[in-house]
Design a protein around this motif. Structure first.
Motif: not given
Length: 141
Positions: A3-4, A32-34, A115-118, A135-137
């Motif tokens: 998603g963008c 979303a953040p990753y 820690l995380d972010g976009r 992107i593969r989380p």
């Protein structure tokens, strides 16, 4: 699909299946953040162009903790100066690895602020093209 959050950003178009950013285009970031992810994207820089991929980006704070992957043109000895290249960023737990065309170009340890972010496609000067953005989380630690 990641998603963008601002797909209609100024300065972008789609040509021959590629996202094309003209000089001064707005960055495009994931909705979303990753935290832990494997990002793979093909990119091409037209002569004189520049760009970066930011990750762990948190636009909601006054402190930018983004890490960056600088997009580089093919080496001077390359047969095709407009060749597509493949960037890959793997962030899993503490280690973060940058790849270019299947070769490791940087390894580092994530610091505590990351820690995380976009994930953000950030064009600089000139025309930058992106395709095959994946992107593969990874699961939780």
């Amino acid at each position: 699909s990641a998603g963008c959050s601002n797909f209609t950003a100024r300065g972008w178009s789609v040509t021959n299946g590629a996202l094309v950013a003209s000089s001064g285009a707005d960055p495009i970031r994931t909705a979303a953040p990753y935290k832990d992810f494997d990002l793979k994207v093909d990119y091409r820089l037209l002569p004189g162009a520049s760009g970066r991929i930011l990750y762990f980006h948190n636009a909601e704070t006054n402190v930018d903790t983004s890490a960056a992957y600088a997009l580089t043109p093919p080496p001077p000895e390359a047969k095709d100066p407009l060749a597509w290249q493949t960037a890959r960023i793997v962030a899993r737990r503490k280690p973060v690895t940058h790849w270019l065309d299947g070769r490791i170009v940087e390894r580092r340890m994530r610091d505590d602020a990351e820690l995380d972010g976009r994930i953000v496609l950030t064009p600089g000067e000139g025309q930058v093209e992106f395709r095959n953005v994946k992107i593969r989380p990874f699961g939780k630690w």
